[in-house]
Write a protein that holds these residues in place. Sequence first.
Motif, short mmCIF file in Angstrom:
data_model
loop_
_atom_site.label_atom_id
_atom_site.label_comp_id
_atom_site.label_asym_id
_atom_site.label_seq_id
_atom_site.Cartn_x
_atom_site.Cartn_y
_atom_site.Cartn_z
N TYR A 144 0.84 -1.20 0.00
CA TYR A 144 0.00 0.00 0.00
C TYR A 144 0.87 1.26 0.00
N THR A 159 -4.09 3.38 -6.02
CA THR A 159 -3.84 2.75 -4.74
C THR A 159 -5.12 2.59 -3.93
N THR A 234 -3.09 -0.27 -11.67
CA THR A 234 -2.24 -0.25 -10.48
C THR A 234 -0.78 -0.43 -10.84
#
Length: 503
Positions: A144, A159, A234
């Motif tokens: 993360y 994210t 991502t």
Amino acid sequence: MQHLSIFPVLIPLLFGAIMLLPPISRNINYQRIASVIGTLFMLMSTATLLYKVNAEGVQLYALGGWQAPFGIALVADRVSSLMVLLTSFMSFAIMLYAVSGQDKGGAYFHPLFMFQIMGINGAFLTGDIFNLFVFFEVLLIASYALLIHAGGKQKTQATLHYVILNLVGSSFFLFGLGILYGTLGTLNMADMAIKVGQLQGETATLAKTGALLLLVVFGLKAAMLPMHFWLPKTYASASAPVAALFAIMTKVGIYSIFRVYTVIFGEHAGELANIATPWLWPLALLTITIGSIGVFASPGIKTLSANLVIVSSGSLLACAAINSEEATSAALYYMVHSTLASAALFLLADVMSRQRGKAEDRFVRSRPFAQPRLLGFAFAILALSLVGMPPLSGFVGKIMILQATQSSAQTMWVWPLILLGSLAALIIFSRAGTTLFWRHNGSVTAEAEPAKKLEIAGIALLILASPLLVLFGGDVSEYTQLAASYLHDIQASAYGLLPGVAQ
């Protein structure tokens, strides 16, 4: 040497913790030295571990002396030791690339990198499914923060989606674990494999619910359709070292599928035998299809790399659906190839992007590269490898997958999709190479940033793995066959780890 099995977890944990302490935490150069030394130590220890496992057999490490199934156990067999060696080699190459300047975008890059490696290695080595959840959370928490390394609106948005999706996945994981513990009374994988065949009736149905919940979680990690949509954006938005490291993240999910649904819910599992196979077949084939479509639609190299990860995930899931020793052996070989090649392409995309100005990695006209021969050669090798052209490892891996099909129905579905995926990659790489290297506007400018020596070294290490996998293909394929045989042998992978249990 008795503690060698815990080194892949302990080394990144210690180095990550040390880098959080002053004066190392305040000096980026100290952190770089520590990270390179830490990843090198990890590479040496995992190579030694693989050699020891191959020579002496499975290494069972009981933390605190508490024996399985009651204590926390780490299991270093041929499969897990191969995966931690793959992680360590890739991490060392990526770290060489990162210390050239790609680690300056945000604070705590180096300790977070180490903590993520710790989580990945722990997930590969654990013999307990609850600790698999724990290590999943360790690697996810680190990921993360690494995803927003260097900041930016696009990274923050990508994210957010990634975090929310994985939090939901973690909840499903806990629900599944609770159901399985309630029905089996244990979460040690070997013990579960022995007890699952004894379940009947409503208890077996309840355990099946828990097992399918885990399949959803592992499918999310592996980017299996329809849970693949988070991956392209991502990965494409992450910084180059992070995206390269994430190339092995989907493999953690695929490894978990092989481990859980071969060892625990394999052919010996009574009413729950091979419960994942009916779901894996259509989802694996659809994952290859959607990944191939994404490859065609990719506007740049980073997105192309991300979609190729989805295609490789679909190919590996197809091997899991075939559910044979030959398919598992092919999957292990192809997993090593695709992970290293994908990581190299993410790093190469970053170098190319910095030399093209505003065009970045997109397939549009731009100024020429500052290092056209070097980048062109690297791009050509990676393209041939990822397409699956001889004489590189991608060709060998795909041939092994095709040969693993056991029936005409499997051949009819798997062969066309694997070959069409290769055709899609061939077309897009041809288009990309033509645009990137032959269609230029203007000339090289002073702002073009040549690749640094350490960046070249990191990419070269990853690229070199492809011809080496072919050069030593006999030894590697023999090793993967032995690893697959162990995974499919309930006597070795379950009873062999619990010597006190009657067979």
